[in-house]
Design an enzyme around this catalytic site. Structure first.
Site, PDB file in Angstrom:
ATOM      1  N   GLY A 177      15.370  38.592  23.885  1.00 19.79           N
ATOM      2  CA  GLY A 177      14.351  38.601  24.935  1.00 19.79           C
ATOM      3  C   GLY A 177      14.931  39.076  26.249  1.00 19.79           C
ATOM      4  O   GLY A 177      15.498  40.157  26.337  1.00 19.79           O
ATOM      5  N   THR A 205      15.013  40.450  30.202  1.00 18.24           N
ATOM      6  CA  THR A 205      14.345  41.609  30.789  1.00 18.24           C
ATOM      7  C   THR A 205      14.284  42.767  29.807  1.00 18.24           C
ATOM      8  O   THR A 205      13.253  43.434  29.675  1.00 18.24           O
ATOM      9  CB  THR A 205      15.082  42.056  32.070  1.00 18.24           C
ATOM     10  OG1 THR A 205      15.138  40.964  32.993  1.00 18.24           O
ATOM     11  CG2 THR A 205      14.361  43.218  32.729  1.00 18.24           C
ATOM     12  N   ALA A 206      15.390  43.030  29.093  1.00 17.20           N
ATOM     13  CA  ALA A 206      15.424  44.158  28.160  1.00 17.20           C
ATOM     14  C   ALA A 206      14.393  43.992  27.045  1.00 17.20           C
ATOM     15  O   ALA A 206      13.613  44.906  26.756  1.00 17.20           O
ATOM     16  CB  ALA A 206      16.832  44.306  27.574  1.00 17.20           C
ATOM     17  N   LYS A 215      13.052  46.567  48.744  1.00 15.44           N
ATOM     18  CA  LYS A 215      14.366  47.198  48.884  1.00 15.44           C
ATOM     19  C   LYS A 215      14.191  48.642  49.335  1.00 15.44           C
ATOM     20  O   LYS A 215      13.562  49.441  48.646  1.00 15.44           O
ATOM     21  CB  LYS A 215      15.126  47.143  47.560  1.00 15.44           C
ATOM     22  CG  LYS A 215      16.476  47.842  47.617  1.00 15.44           C
ATOM     23  CD  LYS A 215      17.186  47.785  46.280  1.00 15.44           C
ATOM     24  CE  LYS A 215      18.465  48.597  46.309  1.00 15.44           C
ATOM     25  NZ  LYS A 215      19.162  48.612  45.006  1.00 15.44           N
ATOM     26  N   GLU A 234      24.920  50.559  41.955  1.00 15.87           N
ATOM     27  CA  GLU A 234      23.756  51.315  42.433  1.00 15.87           C
ATOM     28  C   GLU A 234      22.468  50.812  41.792  1.00 15.87           C
ATOM     29  O   GLU A 234      21.487  51.546  41.693  1.00 15.87           O
ATOM     30  CB  GLU A 234      23.951  52.808  42.167  1.00 15.87           C
ATOM     31  CG  GLU A 234      24.907  53.489  43.149  1.00 15.87           C
ATOM     32  CD  GLU A 234      24.303  53.702  44.529  1.00 15.87           C
ATOM     33  OE1 GLU A 234      23.087  53.472  44.682  1.00 15.87           O
ATOM     34  OE2 GLU A 234      25.041  54.104  45.448  1.00 15.87           O
TER      35      GLU A 234
END
Length: 506
Positions: free
Chosen positions: A17, A19-20, A82, A344
């Protein structure tokens, strides 16, 4: 059960499970719809890494595809805006620069704006590169609102900071509402077909068996399917990016929320600071060859602006990529596909791009070798291009106070990166490679921010008389600064959006 090698793909099984997993489930179900049944297998007993809280602008496209309401998203994931990353102590201690999501100046025909700026600087212009960047001015002023302008000169591109665990919960609810089936349980065994070696089913500790045609591996660093079962192999890039550890800890939020991520270089790595509505995310990425875990933890805790809210969490990793991210009937997504440090904020983007790539090359009628080959070709290029951009931050530095940064200046660079640095240094040219995630403006800001000033500029600039050039730049400075006073503070914007959602729900 029939080997899925040459039959239509109807059943997709997602292992893991977080986020991915839930981003894969929601995007694939949204786009593929009833063409496939999707089952996600996860265990509440297995935690996720869960520190990926900063994103880049393409996340907004994902949210739009999923039909996510921004006000609800900001409320449910405790998100903030952001506009940029502020890099501190990277060139030398005490110096800082921004990598914003905007672009300095404006789009120019045949040669980029910075060529005009380089000539003007050589003639005595005092304005810095970021003075021509609206994102920079908004970040410094702590202000934000969406600007719907027809003129791209005053665009304000943005992304989000959010709580990754809350985002996963949000996506789970969305996925289940669309028909994704969640199966609770730990995977005890992976069953494979004898002839092809393809995966046939996942056996759970409960005794349940989950069969599928296509399997998506979201099991994190472990790579339970792609590596432990299939042995896809791993390309180790630690000779280019030697950081192999991270310590993460949440802390109390600041009274005033900055609309940017901070990346603060230390003696053997760097520290992230990510502002959310309810807390700050903090972490120290470092190389264990130069500093111990205890020293790294002390560095992090002594450089928190606010009180820690939990115990520090240690994460070990090897920078690199899975040699085959699609192998047989398994596609690796997220940490199972490889790891590039979050310098990044590309971790969640790599999840997103892997899923989009899979949808574009989806094997509806069986696993054609050309589909697997093209997927792996594209993912390899994407990882290499991001890797080069990360290495750039480290290798172009003037830090003489640190053995780590001294050594990073002397690593043997990939030819692709060495060429790009030399091209910019000699001529000011930045030629974006095909499908590179980072635009010319991103390379420009990091190259210049790290201390490289081009020796020359494009010859087309000489066609503009000096007086006209100065007038153009003066007017651009005014245009870039003009919107700032009209924008609300970042906190006012966030609070307004959250209040809007609460009113709609009441």
């Amino acid at each position: 059960m029939q080997d899925p090698h040459n039959k239509p793909i109807k059943r997709v099984v997602i292992a893991g499970g977080g986020t991915a997993g839930w981003l894969a489930a929601s995007l694939m179900k949204k786009v593929l719809g009833k063409a496939v049944d999707i089952t996600l297998v996860e265990s509440e007993a297995i935690g996720t890494v869960g520190v990926g809280e900063a994103t880049i602008p393409p996340i907004r496209l994902v949210n739009q595809v999923l039909g996510i309401d921004e006000a609800q998203f900001l409320h449910d994931t405790k998100a903030t805006i952001k506009l940029a990353i502020r890099f501190e102590n990277w060139k030398t201690k005490g110096e800082s620069y921004y990598h914003t999501f905007g672009a300095p100046g404006k789009s120019m025909a045949f040669c980029h704006f910075h060529h005009y700026w380089v000539k003007a600087r050589q003639q005595g212009l005092k304005a810095d590169l970021w003075d021509f960047d609206l994102n920079y001015h908004a970040a410094e002023a702590g202000r934000f609102a969406q600007i719907n302008a027809k003129d791209p000169v005053v665009e304000l591109p943005f992304a989000y900071h959010f709580d990754a665990s809350l985002y996963a919960q949000y996506l789970r609810k969305l996925s289940e509402n669309m028909g994704v089936v969640r199966k609770e349980g730990k995977i005890s065994r992976v069953q494979r077909f004898t002839d092809s070696g393809f995966i046939q089913a996942l056996h759970l500790e409960s005794g349940d068996v989950v069969e599928g045609d296509l399997f998506v591996d979201c099991t994190g660093f472990k790579g339970l399917l792609i590596e432990e079962a299939l042995g896809a192999g791993y390309d180790d890039w630690s000779h280019l990016l030697p950081c192999d550890s991270a310590i993460a800890v949440p802390s109390e939020r600041h009274e005033k929320t900055a609309p940017y991520t901070r990346s603060i270089a230390h003696d053997a790595g760097w520290q992230w600071r990510i502002p959310l509505q309810h807390r700050n995310g903090n972490g120290h990425v470092y190389s264990s060859r130069y500093i111990s875990d205890d020293q790294a933890c002390d560095t992090l805790l002594s450089n928190l602006d606010t009180k820690p809210l939990g115990d520090p969490k240690l994460i070990k990793f090897t920078t690199g990529r899975r040699r085959k991210q699609w192998y047989k009937n398994v596609v690796a997504v997220g940490l199972s596909s490889g790891f590039l440090e979050p310098l990044e904020s590309t971790s969640i983007h790599l999840i997103q791009s892997a899923i989009v790539r899979l949808i574009q090359l989806f094997p509806h009628n069986g696993f054609a070798p050309s589909l697997e080959s093209e997927y792996n070709k594209q993912s390899e290029l994407e990882f290499e291009q991001i890797r080069d951009f990360l290495v750039l931050h480290y290798t172009v530095n003037e830090r003489t106070d640190s053995a780590f940064f001294n050594d990073m200046r002397n690593i043997t660079l990939p030819d692709s990166l060495a060429h790009k640095i030399a091209l910019f240094k000699e001529s000011g040219n930045l030629l974006r490679e095909q499908n590179d995630l980072f635009l010319e403006s991103s390379w420009l800001q990091v190259l210049y921010g790290q201390g490289i000033t081009p020796k020359d500029y494009h010859g087309l600039v000489n066609s503009v008389p000096e007086v006209q050039l100065n007038q153009m730049l003066t007017r651009l400075l005014e245009i870039k600064k003009e919107p700032i006073a009209k924008l609300p503070t970042h906190d006012e914007y966030i609070n307004g959006m959250v209040a809007k959602y609460k009113r709609a729900m009441s």
